[in-house]
Design a protein around this motif. Structure first.
Motif, PDB file in Angstrom:
ATOM      1  N   UNK A   1       1.083  -1.371  -0.160  1.00 51.42           N
ATOM      2  CA  UNK A   1       0.259   0.557   0.118  1.00 51.42           C
ATOM      3  C   UNK A   1       0.821   1.273  -0.090  1.00 51.42           C
ATOM      4  N   UNK A   2       1.797   1.399   0.957  1.00 53.33           N
ATOM      5  CA  UNK A   2       2.893   2.300   0.707  1.00 53.33           C
ATOM      6  C   UNK A   2       3.330   2.695  -0.843  1.00 53.33           C
ATOM      7  N   UNK A   3       4.370   1.699  -1.039  1.00 58.85           N
ATOM      8  CA  UNK A   3       4.917   1.574  -2.532  1.00 58.85           C
ATOM      9  C   UNK A   3       4.320   2.436  -3.115  1.00 58.85           C
ATOM     10  N   UNK A   4       2.377   1.789  -3.248  1.00 62.34           N
ATOM     11  CA  UNK A   4       1.996   2.306  -4.652  1.00 62.34           C
ATOM     12  C   UNK A   4       1.218   3.936  -4.386  1.00 62.34           C
ATOM     13  N   UNK A   5       1.383   4.278  -3.178  1.00 62.78           N
ATOM     14  CA  UNK A   5       1.430   5.736  -2.983  1.00 62.78           C
ATOM     15  C   UNK A   5       1.761   6.557  -4.316  1.00 62.78           C
ATOM     16  N   UNK A   6       3.665   6.820  -3.933  1.00 60.10           N
ATOM     17  CA  UNK A   6       4.481   6.839  -4.889  1.00 60.10           C
ATOM     18  C   UNK A   6       3.823   6.597  -6.382  1.00 60.10           C
TER      19      UNK A   6
ATOM     20  N   UNK B   1       1.470   5.011  -7.719  1.00 56.92           N
ATOM     21  CA  UNK B   1       0.200   6.587  -8.373  1.00 56.92           C
ATOM     22  C   UNK B   1       0.710   8.311  -9.107  1.00 56.92           C
ATOM     23  N   UNK B   2       1.367   8.722  -7.930  1.00 57.01           N
ATOM     24  CA  UNK B   2       1.670   9.762  -8.253  1.00 57.01           C
ATOM     25  C   UNK B   2       2.444   9.356  -9.918  1.00 57.01           C
ATOM     26  N   UNK B   3       3.771   9.024 -10.109  1.00 52.73           N
ATOM     27  CA  UNK B   3       4.235   8.264 -11.217  1.00 52.73           C
ATOM     28  C   UNK B   3       3.136   8.672 -12.325  1.00 52.73           C
ATOM     29  N   UNK B   4       1.900   7.405 -12.180  1.00 53.28           N
ATOM     30  CA  UNK B   4       0.941   7.478 -13.146  1.00 53.28           C
ATOM     31  C   UNK B   4       0.585   9.055 -13.745  1.00 53.28           C
ATOM     32  N   UNK B   5      -0.239   9.470 -12.352  1.00 47.73           N
ATOM     33  CA  UNK B   5      -0.856  11.130 -13.081  1.00 47.73           C
ATOM     34  C   UNK B   5       0.415  11.863 -13.457  1.00 47.73           C
ATOM     35  N   UNK B   6       1.832  11.463 -13.038  1.00 47.85           N
ATOM     36  CA  UNK B   6       2.953  12.624 -13.794  1.00 47.85           C
ATOM     37  C   UNK B   6       3.095  12.097 -15.322  1.00 47.85           C
ATOM     38  N   UNK B   7       3.282  10.976 -15.270  1.00 47.27           N
ATOM     39  CA  UNK B   7       3.836  10.266 -16.478  1.00 47.27           C
ATOM     40  C   UNK B   7       2.889   9.156 -17.249  1.00 47.27           C
ATOM     41  N   UNK B   8       1.753  10.290 -18.022  1.00 39.65           N
ATOM     42  CA  UNK B   8       1.126   9.606 -19.294  1.00 39.65           C
ATOM     43  C   UNK B   8       1.462   9.183 -21.079  1.00 39.65           C
ATOM     44  N   UNK B   9       2.729   9.636 -21.256  1.00 40.98           N
ATOM     45  CA  UNK B   9       3.276   8.956 -22.696  1.00 40.98           C
ATOM     46  C   UNK B   9       4.062   8.743 -21.898  1.00 40.98           C
TER      47      UNK B   9
ATOM     48  N   UNK C   1       8.328  -0.292 -11.786  1.00 39.15           N
ATOM     49  CA  UNK C   1       8.656  -1.182 -10.621  1.00 39.15           C
ATOM     50  C   UNK C   1      10.619  -1.457 -10.723  1.00 39.15           C
ATOM     51  N   UNK C   2      10.809  -1.233 -12.282  1.00 46.90           N
ATOM     52  CA  UNK C   2      12.041  -2.002 -12.798  1.00 46.90           C
ATOM     53  C   UNK C   2      12.597  -1.273 -12.624  1.00 46.90           C
ATOM     54  N   UNK C   3      12.221   0.205 -12.816  1.00 42.51           N
ATOM     55  CA  UNK C   3      13.180   1.821 -12.423  1.00 42.51           C
ATOM     56  C   UNK C   3      12.862   2.174 -11.070  1.00 42.51           C
ATOM     57  N   UNK C   4      12.068   1.805 -10.555  1.00 44.85           N
ATOM     58  CA  UNK C   4      12.239   1.877  -9.098  1.00 44.85           C
ATOM     59  C   UNK C   4      13.326   0.693  -7.924  1.00 44.85           C
ATOM     60  N   UNK C   5      13.424   0.042  -8.917  1.00 48.51           N
ATOM     61  CA  UNK C   5      14.408  -1.820  -8.475  1.00 48.51           C
ATOM     62  C   UNK C   5      15.434  -1.311  -8.190  1.00 48.51           C
ATOM     63  N   UNK C   6      15.637  -0.564  -9.847  1.00 49.19           N
ATOM     64  CA  UNK C   6      17.438  -0.198 -10.506  1.00 49.19           C
ATOM     65  C   UNK C   6      18.104   0.958  -8.973  1.00 49.19           C
ATOM     66  N   UNK C   7      17.022   1.568  -8.936  1.00 46.00           N
ATOM     67  CA  UNK C   7      17.411   3.086  -7.714  1.00 46.00           C
ATOM     68  C   UNK C   7      17.871   2.239  -6.814  1.00 46.00           C
ATOM     69  N   UNK C   8      17.407   1.499  -6.131  1.00 44.86           N
ATOM     70  CA  UNK C   8      17.422   0.923  -4.990  1.00 44.86           C
ATOM     71  C   UNK C   8      18.452   0.213  -5.145  1.00 44.86           C
TER      72      UNK C   8
ATOM     73  N   UNK D   1      -0.600  -5.255  -4.526  1.00 42.93           N
ATOM     74  CA  UNK D   1      -0.203  -6.831  -3.608  1.00 42.93           C
ATOM     75  C   UNK D   1       0.825  -6.654  -4.628  1.00 42.93           C
ATOM     76  N   UNK D   2       0.845  -7.511  -6.176  1.00 42.17           N
ATOM     77  CA  UNK D   2       1.261  -7.364  -7.222  1.00 42.17           C
ATOM     78  C   UNK D   2       1.911  -6.877  -7.918  1.00 42.17           C
ATOM     79  N   UNK D   3       1.599  -5.221  -7.667  1.00 38.15           N
ATOM     80  CA  UNK D   3       2.640  -3.677  -8.168  1.00 38.15           C
ATOM     81  C   UNK D   3       3.757  -4.066  -6.956  1.00 38.15           C
ATOM     82  N   UNK D   4       3.392  -4.432  -5.863  1.00 38.91           N
ATOM     83  CA  UNK D   4       4.850  -4.324  -4.786  1.00 38.91           C
ATOM     84  C   UNK D   4       6.005  -5.573  -5.377  1.00 38.91           C
ATOM     85  N   UNK D   5       5.197  -6.739  -5.122  1.00 36.85           N
ATOM     86  CA  UNK D   5       5.536  -7.951  -5.663  1.00 36.85           C
ATOM     87  C   UNK D   5       7.236  -7.425  -6.938  1.00 36.85           C
ATOM     88  N   UNK D   6       6.051  -7.031  -8.073  1.00 39.93           N
ATOM     89  CA  UNK D   6       7.006  -7.318  -9.168  1.00 39.93           C
ATOM     90  C   UNK D   6       8.333  -6.405  -8.673  1.00 39.93           C
TER      91      UNK D   6
END
Ligand code: MN
Ligand code: MN
Length: 466
Positions: A34-39, A41-49, A277-284, A451-456
């Motif tokens: 739930x916590x991971x998905x807050x950010x 959602x912000x990404x989805x709203x900012x990056x539509x293209x 998910x891959x981008x945030x993993x690359x940074x992590x 949950x699936x987003x976070x597990x990805x």
């Protein structure tokens, strides 16, 4: 609770577990999701293209210490670089402790999504209404794109080379746009048509205005008035549309779905969910053993064609540059490299059970889905991951405690689809599709489980650490 019967014991020992992913993950993982998905959602709203996704990636990558890649210098373990491909695709790399000659870890997601693109001559007026003519992009069910609020996104390049970036319809108070549809009272004939023919692709035109210029209602007065408004706001004339990437995308924002807020409804989960998910993993993963290469690519929805899609050699050239720095042939890097082709799969939908085979479908809340092959008509048009590579992927995910599942894209011969996996496989890299199950894929509003987003994310993180 009584003693387990022999059958129960043997099932537990021998058969695949059917426990819900939520139960398997446990309460703490659900909270983290739930916590991971807050950010997210912000990404989805900012990056539509794809352009907006590249901008987002550069901004966040630079804040995390990434710098533009320079093929002329050498790098140390832990160095972070990015390569911007025409503002529509990007490669990010974190240098590993091991030389690239021992192989790199590639994650490749796409950042384009189905939408309505403006034609090069989009503006016209008919019966006092002004429209933008569009050519739809990617695989859509056309009826889904009528009568929903749309926003205009993109870039216009003027003849002098200056750029105008447009994002209109997203902020409170912005005007929005839409495609009209025929009222049911007059739609008797339309309603008898097969769904694929009910809406004509040429009629997916965008309503953009209705008032004439001043008190002159002569020919093209409404169109001219629209052009005047665009000229005042963006400094453009009608000719400038010819050098532009302009798209209409759903204007609504990502929102929690369900009383339990367990899911997210949004435009463009395919494939920005795997990009994020891959981008945030690359940074992590800051100090990987093997160099990590994260590709956020364009044009997947229309077959990965063009110089920003993965049929282009831009990824190959990047890895050739890495190989050259170590004075090894690039083929030595490729054949030892592995890739998660990061793309979504169809989530099983009980309302359309006929389209799925239930033992081999991905389920919402089943965790990240690993798809051995996609394709259609007898596995055509896909890469089929080897048993050996699937074996190593199982090990990586299980060892990291990732909740995962496998799934095909629908019943045999009912349809199918492809991803970038086969283009990366062509480089002689071991590749498998890994991503999030999506309900209503390619619709203006797609749904995924948090949950699936976070597990990805966890899957990409484990892969990058492997
Ligand atoms: Mn996709
Ligand atoms: Mn798609």
């Amino acid at each position: 609770m009584g003693e387990k019967t022999n059958l129960e014991q043997m099932k537990e020992k021998l058969l695949r577990s059917k426990k819900s992913g939520v139960v398997r993950a446990g309460a703490e993982a659900v909270r983290q999701a739930d916590e991971y998905c807050r950010d997210y959602k912000a990404f989805l709203n900012e990056a539509k293209t794809e352009r907006e996704a590249v901008n987002y990636a550069i901004r966040h990558a630079e804040a995390a210490g990434f710098v533009p890649f320079d093929a002329g210098r050498t790098y140390q373990a832990g160095d972070k670089v990015y390569l911007n491909n025409r503002n529509k695709a990007i490669i990010l790399a974190v240098f590993g402790k091991k030389p690239c000659a021992e192989g790199v870890r590639i994650a490749a997601a796409h950042i384009d999504s189905p939408r309505l693109d403006l034609k090069p001559n989009p503006l016209y007026e008919k019966t006092g209404l002004a429209f933008f003519d569009t050519h739809y992009y990617g695989g859509i069910k056309k009826y889904q794109w009528t009568t929903i609020p749309l926003a205009l996104h993109g870039r216009i390049v003027k003849k002098d080379g200056s750029c105008v970036d447009i994002r209109l319809g997203e902020d409170e108070g912005d005007p929005q746009f839409c495609v009209t549809d025929l009222l049911p009272h007059l739609a008797g004939e339309q309603m008898q048509k097969p769904m694929a023919k009910a809406i004509d692709g040429e009629n997916l035109d965008i309503l953009i205005g209705s008032r004439p210029l001043g008190d002159d209602d002569g020919a093209d007065s409404v169109k001219t008035n629209i052009m005047l408004l665009l000229n005042e706001k963006y400094g453009i004339t009608e000719d400038d549309f010819v050098s532009a990437d302009l798209s209409m995308v759903p204007a609504f924002r990502a929102a929690d779905i369900g009383f339990d807020r367990s899911m997210i409804g949004s435009y463009g989960h395919d494939d920005r969910v795997c990009a994020y998910t891959s981008f945030t993993a690359a940074l992590a993963v800051e100090h990987p053993e093997h160099t990590t290469v994260t590709v956020l690519t364009d044009k997947e929805e229309i077959g990965s064609e063009g110089n920003t899609g993965l049929q282009c050699d831009y990824l190959r050239h990047f890895i050739e540059d890495l190989a050259a720095m170590e004075n090894v042939p690039a083929r030595e890097v490729f054949r030892r490299s592995t890739c998660f082709s990061a793309d979504v799969n169809a989530a099983y939908d009980p309302a359309y059970a006929f389209a799925y085979e239930e033992n081999n479908s991905a389920y919402c809340n089943g965790g990240v889905v690993v798809t051995k092959y996609t394709g259609a008509r007898g596995k055509s048009g896909t890469s089929d991951a080897t048993a050996e590579f699937m074996g190593s992927v199982r090990r990586i995910l299980d060892d990291a405690g990732v909740v995962w599942q496998t799934g095909e894209l629908g019943r045999v011969d009912i349809g199918g689809g492809g991803t970038v996996a086969m283009y990366i496989a062509n480089l002689n890299v071991d590749v498998v599709d890994v991503g999030v199950p999506v309900l209503s894929m390619h619709a203006p509003l797609e749904v995924v489980s948090k949950l699936d987003v976070f597990m990805t994310f966890r899957a990409f993180e484990a892969f990058f650490r492997s």
